[in-house]
Design a protein around this motif. Structure first.
Motif, PDB file in Angstrom:
ATOM      1  N   UNK A  26       0.825  -1.211   0.000  1.00  0.00           N
ATOM      2  CA  UNK A  26       0.000   0.000   0.000  1.00  0.00           C
ATOM      3  C   UNK A  26       0.857   1.259   0.000  1.00  0.00           C
ATOM      4  N   UNK A  27       1.909   1.297   0.798  1.00  0.00           N
ATOM      5  CA  UNK A  27       2.715   2.512   0.880  1.00  0.00           C
ATOM      6  C   UNK A  27       3.314   2.864  -0.486  1.00  0.00           C
ATOM      7  N   UNK A  39       2.930   9.976   3.430  1.00  0.00           N
ATOM      8  CA  UNK A  39       3.279   8.774   4.195  1.00  0.00           C
ATOM      9  C   UNK A  39       4.660   8.328   3.729  1.00  0.00           C
ATOM     10  N   UNK A  40       5.518   8.023   4.670  1.00  0.00           N
ATOM     11  CA  UNK A  40       6.920   7.756   4.313  1.00  0.00           C
ATOM     12  C   UNK A  40       7.270   6.273   4.348  1.00  0.00           C
ATOM     13  N   UNK A  52       2.584   4.710   8.432  1.00  0.00           N
ATOM     14  CA  UNK A  52       1.258   4.530   9.045  1.00  0.00           C
ATOM     15  C   UNK A  52       0.156   5.252   8.261  1.00  0.00           C
ATOM     16  N   UNK A  53      -0.900   4.525   7.948  1.00  0.00           N
ATOM     17  CA  UNK A  53      -2.101   5.101   7.329  1.00  0.00           C
ATOM     18  C   UNK A  53      -3.313   4.433   7.990  1.00  0.00           C
ATOM     19  N   UNK A  54      -4.498   4.905   7.631  1.00  0.00           N
ATOM     20  CA  UNK A  54      -5.712   4.281   8.154  1.00  0.00           C
ATOM     21  C   UNK A  54      -6.393   3.444   7.075  1.00  0.00           C
ATOM     22  N   UNK A  55      -6.857   2.276   7.450  1.00  0.00           N
ATOM     23  CA  UNK A  55      -7.714   1.478   6.571  1.00  0.00           C
ATOM     24  C   UNK A  55      -8.975   1.160   7.363  1.00  0.00           C
ATOM     25  N   UNK A  66      -0.824  -5.377   1.352  1.00  0.00           N
ATOM     26  CA  UNK A  66      -0.783  -5.394  -0.112  1.00  0.00           C
ATOM     27  C   UNK A  66      -1.936  -4.565  -0.672  1.00  0.00           C
ATOM     28  N   UNK A  67      -1.643  -3.714  -1.627  1.00  0.00           N
ATOM     29  CA  UNK A  67      -2.692  -2.896  -2.238  1.00  0.00           C
ATOM     30  C   UNK A  67      -3.791  -3.789  -2.810  1.00  0.00           C
ATOM     31  N   UNK A  68      -3.406  -4.919  -3.339  1.00  0.00           N
ATOM     32  CA  UNK A  68      -4.374  -5.823  -3.966  1.00  0.00           C
ATOM     33  C   UNK A  68      -5.376  -6.407  -2.971  1.00  0.00           C
TER      34      UNK A  68
END
Ligand code: FES
Ligand code: FES
Length: 163
Positions: A26-27, A39-40, A52-55, A66-68
């Motif tokens: 995802x990053x 986001x680094x 770090x991100x939110x899902x 994984x983005x998929x």
């Protein structure tokens, strides 16, 4: 041979539908495909918290997802939270207390701190330190960061009383 997967999800309120390489994290998707570079990428092993991100409202390590795998989810990044003014007070407190120096850890730190204050609006300093322990900062020694989170919690409590 790389395999691609069609995936549709939301990023900061906007629908995104792409073919992604099956093993792309995802990053990397956010930074390379969408240009969301707030986001680094740090350790790329789930250790430092820079990614770090939110899902679906929960903080995750963007380098471990994984983005998929995100079909139908809602992803939020520091850009989305900033644009929505959701963490303006926290950002201001970080600036006021010099809690961001090089800034590399700051987006991840802010998302993690925001999650803490959502789940526990009045944390102790020890609880703040413990909650942020998975987000590494090589510059500040954490003291200013803990100060900023503590000050934000106190200011929110004061506002809440007045309402
Ligand atoms: S880059 Fe993801 S935890 Fe370090
Ligand atoms: S401000 Fe530089 S790594 Fe935290």
């Amino acid at each position: 041979m790389s395999r691609e997967v069609q995936v549709t999800f939301e990023v900061n309120g906007e629908p995104v539908s792409r073919r992604v390489e099956a093993r792309q994290h995802l990053i990397d998707f956010l930074r390379l495909e969408l240009g969301l570079t707030g986001s680094h990428t740090g350790c790329e092993h789930g250790v430092c918290g820079a990614c770090t991100v939110r899902v679906d409202g929960r903080i995750v390590r963007g380098c471990l997802v994984l983005a998929a795998s995100l079909e139908g989810t809602k992803v939020e990044t520091i850009e989305g939270l900033s644009d929505a003014n959701e963490i303006r007070d926290l950002q201001d407190a970080f600036i006021a207390r010099n809690a961001c120096q090089c800034g590399y850890c700051t987006p991840g730190m802010l998302l993690t701190a925001a999650a803490l204050l959502d789940s526990k609006p009045q944390p102790t300093r020890a609880e703040i330190r413990e909650y942020l322990a998975g987000n590494y900062c090589r510059c500040t020694g954490y003291h200013a960061i803990v100060d900023a989170v503590e000050a934000t919690a106190a200011a929110r409590a004061r506002r809440h009383k007045q309402d």
